[in-house]
Motif scaffolding. Sequence first.
Motif, PDB file in Angstrom:
ATOM      1  N   SER A 122      31.833 -74.963  27.986  1.00 45.39           N
ATOM      2  CA  SER A 122      32.018 -76.346  27.527  1.00 45.39           C
ATOM      3  C   SER A 122      31.000 -76.755  26.477  1.00 45.39           C
ATOM      4  O   SER A 122      31.259 -77.653  25.674  1.00 45.39           O
ATOM      5  CB  SER A 122      31.951 -77.309  28.716  1.00 45.39           C
ATOM      6  N   GLY A 123      29.835 -76.114  26.459  1.00 43.80           N
ATOM      7  CA  GLY A 123      28.815 -76.492  25.493  1.00 43.80           C
ATOM      8  C   GLY A 123      28.909 -75.766  24.170  1.00 43.80           C
ATOM      9  O   GLY A 123      28.087 -75.986  23.277  1.00 43.80           O
ATOM     10  N   LEU A 124      29.904 -74.898  24.007  1.00 43.41           N
ATOM     11  CA  LEU A 124      30.009 -74.071  22.811  1.00 43.41           C
ATOM     12  C   LEU A 124      31.076 -74.585  21.856  1.00 43.41           C
ATOM     13  O   LEU A 124      32.200 -74.861  22.274  1.00 43.41           O
ATOM     14  CB  LEU A 124      30.351 -72.630  23.197  1.00 43.41           C
ATOM     15  N   LEU A 125      30.742 -74.688  20.584  1.00 44.50           N
ATOM     16  CA  LEU A 125      31.769 -74.936  19.573  1.00 44.50           C
ATOM     17  C   LEU A 125      32.464 -73.623  19.226  1.00 44.50           C
ATOM     18  O   LEU A 125      33.672 -73.581  19.062  1.00 44.50           O
ATOM     19  CB  LEU A 125      31.160 -75.547  18.310  1.00 44.50           C
ATOM     20  N   TYR A 126      31.690 -72.550  19.172  1.00 45.68           N
ATOM     21  CA  TYR A 126      32.251 -71.252  18.783  1.00 45.68           C
ATOM     22  C   TYR A 126      31.580 -70.141  19.569  1.00 45.68           C
ATOM     23  O   TYR A 126      30.461 -70.289  20.092  1.00 45.68           O
ATOM     24  CB  TYR A 126      32.052 -71.012  17.284  1.00 45.68           C
ATOM     25  N   ALA A 127      32.259 -69.019  19.654  1.00 46.46           N
ATOM     26  CA  ALA A 127      31.712 -67.838  20.323  1.00 46.46           C
ATOM     27  C   ALA A 127      32.516 -66.624  19.895  1.00 46.46           C
ATOM     28  O   ALA A 127      33.713 -66.725  19.606  1.00 46.46           O
ATOM     29  CB  ALA A 127      31.779 -67.992  21.847  1.00 46.46           C
ATOM     30  N   ARG A 128      31.840 -65.484  19.851  1.00 42.59           N
ATOM     31  CA  ARG A 128      32.544 -64.225  19.611  1.00 42.59           C
ATOM     32  C   ARG A 128      32.073 -63.209  20.629  1.00 42.59           C
ATOM     33  O   ARG A 128      30.868 -63.040  20.823  1.00 42.59           O
ATOM     34  CB  ARG A 128      32.289 -63.701  18.188  1.00 42.59           C
ATOM     35  N   VAL A 129      33.011 -62.555  21.281  1.00 46.98           N
ATOM     36  CA  VAL A 129      32.690 -61.539  22.282  1.00 46.98           C
ATOM     37  C   VAL A 129      33.102 -60.184  21.719  1.00 46.98           C
ATOM     38  O   VAL A 129      34.277 -59.952  21.446  1.00 46.98           O
ATOM     39  CB  VAL A 129      33.428 -61.811  23.609  1.00 46.98           C
ATOM     40  N   ASP A 130      32.128 -59.311  21.533  1.00 53.06           N
ATOM     41  CA  ASP A 130      32.369 -57.978  20.987  1.00 53.06           C
ATOM     42  C   ASP A 130      32.497 -56.979  22.128  1.00 53.06           C
ATOM     43  O   ASP A 130      31.585 -56.861  22.967  1.00 53.06           O
ATOM     44  CB  ASP A 130      31.232 -57.568  20.057  1.00 53.06           C
ATOM     45  N   LEU A 131      33.606 -56.241  22.161  1.00 57.59           N
ATOM     46  CA  LEU A 131      33.925 -55.343  23.269  1.00 57.59           C
ATOM     47  C   LEU A 131      34.142 -53.913  22.793  1.00 57.59           C
ATOM     48  O   LEU A 131      34.666 -53.680  21.695  1.00 57.59           O
ATOM     49  CB  LEU A 131      35.201 -55.811  23.978  1.00 57.59           C
ATOM     50  N   VAL A 132      33.746 -52.965  23.633  1.00 61.12           N
ATOM     51  CA  VAL A 132      34.062 -51.550  23.427  1.00 61.12           C
ATOM     52  C   VAL A 132      34.533 -50.991  24.767  1.00 61.12           C
ATOM     53  O   VAL A 132      34.311 -51.599  25.814  1.00 61.12           O
ATOM     54  CB  VAL A 132      32.844 -50.754  22.922  1.00 61.12           C
ATOM     55  N   ASP A 133      35.176 -49.844  24.731  1.00 58.63           N
ATOM     56  CA  ASP A 133      35.637 -49.209  25.963  1.00 58.63           C
ATOM     57  C   ASP A 133      34.558 -48.296  26.529  1.00 58.63           C
ATOM     58  O   ASP A 133      34.001 -47.456  25.813  1.00 58.63           O
ATOM     59  CB  ASP A 133      36.909 -48.398  25.707  1.00 58.63           C
ATOM     60  N   GLY A 134      34.267 -48.462  27.824  1.00 60.93           N
ATOM     61  CA  GLY A 134      33.300 -47.602  28.494  1.00 60.93           C
ATOM     62  C   GLY A 134      33.897 -46.250  28.835  1.00 60.93           C
ATOM     63  O   GLY A 134      35.048 -45.949  28.484  1.00 60.93           O
ATOM     64  N   GLU A 135      33.122 -45.422  29.533  1.00 60.00           N
ATOM     65  CA  GLU A 135      33.579 -44.086  29.902  1.00 60.00           C
ATOM     66  C   GLU A 135      34.818 -44.150  30.795  1.00 60.00           C
ATOM     67  O   GLU A 135      35.613 -43.216  30.836  1.00 60.00           O
ATOM     68  CB  GLU A 135      32.455 -43.333  30.621  1.00 60.00           C
ATOM     69  N   ASP A 136      34.975 -45.270  31.506  1.00 63.29           N
ATOM     70  CA  ASP A 136      36.141 -45.424  32.372  1.00 63.29           C
ATOM     71  C   ASP A 136      37.353 -45.992  31.644  1.00 63.29           C
ATOM     72  O   ASP A 136      38.395 -46.242  32.250  1.00 63.29           O
ATOM     73  CB  ASP A 136      35.793 -46.328  33.562  1.00 63.29           C
ATOM     74  N   GLY A 137      37.228 -46.204  30.332  1.00 59.11           N
ATOM     75  CA  GLY A 137      38.330 -46.727  29.533  1.00 59.11           C
ATOM     76  C   GLY A 137      38.491 -48.229  29.617  1.00 59.11           C
ATOM     77  O   GLY A 137      39.391 -48.790  28.987  1.00 59.11           O
ATOM     78  N   GLN A 138      37.618 -48.911  30.367  1.00 58.32           N
ATOM     79  CA  GLN A 138      37.711 -50.351  30.534  1.00 58.32           C
ATOM     80  C   GLN A 138      36.771 -51.068  29.558  1.00 58.32           C
ATOM     81  O   GLN A 138      35.711 -50.553  29.217  1.00 58.32           O
ATOM     82  CB  GLN A 138      37.362 -50.743  31.969  1.00 58.32           C
ATOM     83  N   PRO A 139      37.153 -52.262  29.103  1.00 58.81           N
ATOM     84  CA  PRO A 139      36.330 -52.971  28.120  1.00 58.81           C
ATOM     85  C   PRO A 139      34.996 -53.427  28.704  1.00 58.81           C
ATOM     86  O   PRO A 139      34.915 -53.860  29.852  1.00 58.81           O
ATOM     87  CB  PRO A 139      37.196 -54.169  27.722  1.00 58.81           C
ATOM     88  N   ARG A 140      33.966 -53.304  27.866  1.00 59.91           N
ATOM     89  CA  ARG A 140      32.624 -53.754  28.213  1.00 59.91           C
ATOM     90  C   ARG A 140      32.053 -54.577  27.056  1.00 59.91           C
ATOM     91  O   ARG A 140      32.386 -54.336  25.899  1.00 59.91           O
ATOM     92  CB  ARG A 140      31.697 -52.563  28.483  1.00 59.91           C
ATOM     93  N   VAL A 141      31.198 -55.513  27.378  1.00 61.17           N
ATOM     94  CA  VAL A 141      30.585 -56.347  26.344  1.00 61.17           C
ATOM     95  C   VAL A 141      29.517 -55.543  25.610  1.00 61.17           C
ATOM     96  O   VAL A 141      28.582 -55.020  26.224  1.00 61.17           O
ATOM     97  CB  VAL A 141      29.956 -57.614  26.946  1.00 61.17           C
ATOM     98  N   MET A 142      29.672 -55.435  24.295  1.00 61.85           N
ATOM     99  CA  MET A 142      28.651 -54.834  23.452  1.00 61.85           C
ATOM    100  C   MET A 142      27.636 -55.897  23.027  1.00 61.85           C
ATOM    101  O   MET A 142      26.427 -55.703  23.125  1.00 61.85           O
ATOM    102  CB  MET A 142      29.299 -54.205  22.212  1.00 61.85           C
TER     103      MET A 142
END
Length: 292
Positions: free
Chosen positions: A240-260
């Motif tokens: 609620s306090g954010l005007l903007y945000a960017r979440v950068d993701l990559v796939d881990g060894e398990d193939g699932q997305p993780r936050v970079m």
Amino acid sequence: MSRIALATYDPGAEPSMDSDLPVLVRALREAGAEAVSRYWDDPDADWGAYDLVVIRSTWDYSWRAEEFGAWVERVGAVTRLANPPAVVRWNSDKRYLGELAAAGVPTVPTRYIAPGEPADLPVGHEYVIKPTSGAGARFAARYTPAEHETAVRQLARMHAEGFTAMVQPYVRGIDVSGERALQFFGGRLLHASRKGAVLSSGTPYDAEKVAHPDLEAWQPTDAERAVADKALAAVPGGMSGLLYARVDLVDGEDGQPRVMELELVEPNLFLFLHPASLPHVTQAILTAAAED
């Protein structure tokens, strides 16, 4: 009429790298606002004269962290700043990744080596070294265990300049599925993009790098949305306090997305790639400027 300043950096003799900035200023003016772009370090800027100051592309701040932090506090004391000073302080130091991991957010495993601490580097896998305060892959490099001496020299250089280093395993999934950036604005998902790997093997840490290679529009998966939402929920103060945000993701060894990384200070909006997002960004800024 709202008075809005978009804070950017001084490119000197070079053209600005923020191609979205003039487009956004023009859109805000056409919507009825008195909008300008100002260098964040302009000594003549009267920041209190604006209803809203948006940190838009202060892309040299990571090398001037103390000065930038003082500026954030000054501006936040005289007008509304987006994002808020407390969020900017928290996000300017990538040790926040440890807090996200502690909150149960899937992240790329990260260790930190502060000045004066021993160079405890991986011996069994490829890894990345970069500063906790950095942007655009500055002072970032990829190493194999056999390149230990070169990596130690990088650490020594970073420590001499006061930087704490972060060490992460090189996530090989980025070579296959790239890095995805989910962009939020005004409380909702704006658009998403994907880019290729930035760090090539053997590229020196102090070499100039292409920050967004092979950039393309992307449709995020449900799993990517879920991780992004969980990361934003863990931000102090919440979404609620954010005007903007960017979440950068990559796939881990398990193939699932993780936050970079979580970009809450001055993320590139990539409006040139997503022109249909411009009206929403414009309206969200106007709404924020009109809030009491």
